[in-house]
Design a protein around this motif. Structure first.
Motif, PDB file in Angstrom:
ATOM      1  N   ARG A 175     -36.892  -6.614 -23.413  1.00  0.00           N
ATOM      2  CA  ARG A 175     -37.607  -7.074 -24.600  1.00  0.00           C
ATOM      3  C   ARG A 175     -38.136  -5.837 -25.332  1.00  0.00           C
ATOM      4  N   GLU A 176     -37.393  -5.402 -26.350  1.00  0.00           N
ATOM      5  CA  GLU A 176     -37.791  -4.228 -27.112  1.00  0.00           C
ATOM      6  C   GLU A 176     -37.716  -4.556 -28.594  1.00  0.00           C
ATOM      7  N   THR A 177     -38.166  -3.624 -29.424  1.00  0.00           N
ATOM      8  CA  THR A 177     -38.355  -3.928 -30.845  1.00  0.00           C
ATOM      9  C   THR A 177     -37.057  -4.298 -31.550  1.00  0.00           C
ATOM     10  N   ALA A 178     -35.927  -3.748 -31.083  1.00  0.00           N
ATOM     11  CA  ALA A 178     -34.658  -3.981 -31.774  1.00  0.00           C
ATOM     12  C   ALA A 178     -33.913  -5.205 -31.262  1.00  0.00           C
ATOM     13  N   VAL A 179     -34.439  -5.875 -30.240  1.00  0.00           N
ATOM     14  CA  VAL A 179     -33.649  -6.940 -29.625  1.00  0.00           C
ATOM     15  C   VAL A 179     -33.415  -8.105 -30.584  1.00  0.00           C
ATOM     16  N   ALA A 180     -34.381  -8.418 -31.429  1.00  0.00           N
ATOM     17  CA  ALA A 180     -34.195  -9.518 -32.379  1.00  0.00           C
ATOM     18  C   ALA A 180     -33.064  -9.214 -33.352  1.00  0.00           C
ATOM     19  N   GLU A 206     -43.398  -6.485 -19.095  1.00  0.00           N
ATOM     20  CA  GLU A 206     -42.138  -5.784 -18.936  1.00  0.00           C
ATOM     21  C   GLU A 206     -40.960  -6.717 -18.669  1.00  0.00           C
ATOM     22  N   TRP A 207     -41.181  -8.041 -18.724  1.00  0.00           N
ATOM     23  CA  TRP A 207     -40.114  -8.972 -18.394  1.00  0.00           C
ATOM     24  C   TRP A 207     -38.998  -8.913 -19.436  1.00  0.00           C
ATOM     25  N   PRO A 208     -37.741  -8.829 -18.990  1.00  0.00           N
ATOM     26  CA  PRO A 208     -36.624  -8.929 -19.931  1.00  0.00           C
ATOM     27  C   PRO A 208     -36.503 -10.364 -20.452  1.00  0.00           C
ATOM     28  N   VAL A 209     -35.601 -10.561 -21.382  1.00  0.00           N
ATOM     29  CA  VAL A 209     -35.295 -11.900 -21.874  1.00  0.00           C
ATOM     30  C   VAL A 209     -33.852 -12.230 -21.511  1.00  0.00           C
ATOM     31  N   LEU A 210     -33.548 -13.514 -21.511  1.00  0.00           N
ATOM     32  CA  LEU A 210     -32.204 -13.973 -21.220  1.00  0.00           C
ATOM     33  C   LEU A 210     -31.648 -14.618 -22.486  1.00  0.00           C
ATOM     34  N   LEU A 211     -30.651 -13.971 -23.083  1.00  0.00           N
ATOM     35  CA  LEU A 211     -29.996 -14.503 -24.274  1.00  0.00           C
ATOM     36  C   LEU A 211     -28.809 -15.348 -23.837  1.00  0.00           C
ATOM     37  N   ALA A 212     -28.763 -16.605 -24.273  1.00  0.00           N
ATOM     38  CA  ALA A 212     -27.663 -17.506 -23.914  1.00  0.00           C
ATOM     39  C   ALA A 212     -26.845 -17.845 -25.154  1.00  0.00           C
ATOM     40  N   PHE A 225     -24.713  -5.226 -27.114  1.00  0.00           N
ATOM     41  CA  PHE A 225     -25.634  -4.885 -26.027  1.00  0.00           C
ATOM     42  C   PHE A 225     -24.954  -3.840 -25.139  1.00  0.00           C
ATOM     43  N   ASP A 226     -24.999  -2.608 -25.591  1.00  0.00           N
ATOM     44  CA  ASP A 226     -24.228  -1.527 -24.971  1.00  0.00           C
ATOM     45  C   ASP A 226     -25.114  -0.477 -24.315  1.00  0.00           C
ATOM     46  N   SER A 227     -26.310  -0.884 -23.904  1.00  0.00           N
ATOM     47  CA  SER A 227     -27.255   0.083 -23.320  1.00  0.00           C
ATOM     48  C   SER A 227     -27.571  -0.234 -21.866  1.00  0.00           C
ATOM     49  N   GLY A 228     -26.599  -0.747 -21.143  1.00  0.00           N
ATOM     50  CA  GLY A 228     -26.802  -1.047 -19.733  1.00  0.00           C
ATOM     51  C   GLY A 228     -27.236  -2.457 -19.439  1.00  0.00           C
TER      52      GLY A 228
END
Length: 269
Positions: free
Chosen positions: A214-219, A160-166, A194-197
């Motif tokens: 980290r979800e299917t649409a993040v890439a 369930e870990w999020p990712v950090l986009l830099a 990135f408009d979903s919170g």
């Protein structure tokens, strides 16, 4: 009677400036003419003509533009059109060239701050950068603490870990007000994509990060953000050299102190 004449003279001057500004703004690319004439426009005209609080009026205009859905780029060109009109003789026809690089930084900053006030995703103004509207690093650290407490309480190995986009831009060849404006444009794109919170934050004058699930649409969203940022920067002659942003996705480490170390590395400290 003299007082009435004076009021009529003031109203006439405001109407004249408003009409010339509207023509200049539309010819400079304002997309929806019917949405342009908000009440805040008259307040800006009055402040500009009669030495009022122009910065305050522009901040209110920025909020109004954001409320009606105008993008930051369009809003800045609108103010640049005002400056171009004010810079001309009063009998000019309004067909002037709006150039944000010619407009005073104070005017652009005021409207951008107002715009960011309404569009920023962090309600506490003390947790945001005053110009870009991005969250501060301090706020990002608070959010990371919440993430680590939540994930470790559920199951550290549950994926369930999020990712950090830099996102980093090279500002070595950029000077003047264009340097902070580059990050304003980056921030605008990141908030739209990135408009979903998600949390979008600043890690210095040339780096922004997004804490995203980290979800299917993040890439796809990361690819879209990279393309849009490059397009926005490339569209400004002063920012062409910065139009190749470095975009990296970082997996969050296992511990919060290690995540803080990651922030330092991303910021180049």
């Amino acid at each position: 009677m003299a007082d009435r004449d004076h009021v009529d003279e003031i109203d006439g001057a405001v109407r004249n400036l408003r009409a010339r500004w509207r023509i200049a703004s539309i010819t400079s690319g304002w997309r929806f003419p019917s949405d342009w004439a908000v009440p805040e426009v008259d307040a800006v005209c009055g402040a500009a003509l009669f030495r009022g609080d122009l910065a305050g009026a522009l901040r209110n205009l920025g909020r109004s533009r954001a409320w009606t859905g105008a993008g930051l780029d369009e809003t800045l060109y609108d103010v640049a059109a005002l400056h171009a009109v004010l810079d001309r003789d009063s009998d000019a026809d309004g067909l002037v060239s709006a150039d944000p690089h010619a407009a005073p930084f104070a005017m652009l900053r005021a409207v951008a701050v107002g715009w960011a006030d309404l569009t920023g995703d962090v309600p506490d103004r003390g947790a945001t950068e005053s110009f870009s509207g991005l969250a501060t690093e301090g706020y990002l650290r608070v959010r990371l603490g919440e993430v680590y407490r939540r994930v470790t309480r559920i199951d550290p190995g549950a994926g369930e870990w999020p990712v950090l986009l830099a996102v980093s831009v090279d500002l070595s060849m950029v000077d003047g007000w264009s340097r902070p404006m580059a990050m304003v444009l980056v921030a605008d794109v990141l908030r739209r994509v990135f408009d979903s919170g998600e949390t979008t934050a600043s890690l210095g004058c040339s780096t922004a990060v997004v804490l995203a699930d980290r979800e299917t649409a993040v890439a796809h969203r990361i690819t879209s953000a990279r393309r849009q940022i490059a397009d926005r920067l490339r569209g400004d002659p002063q920012l062409v050299t910065a139009a190749h942003p470095e975009v990296r996705v970082h997996r969050l480490p296992d511990t919060l102190p290690a995540a803080h170390d990651l922030l330092h590395r991303i910021a180049g400290r």
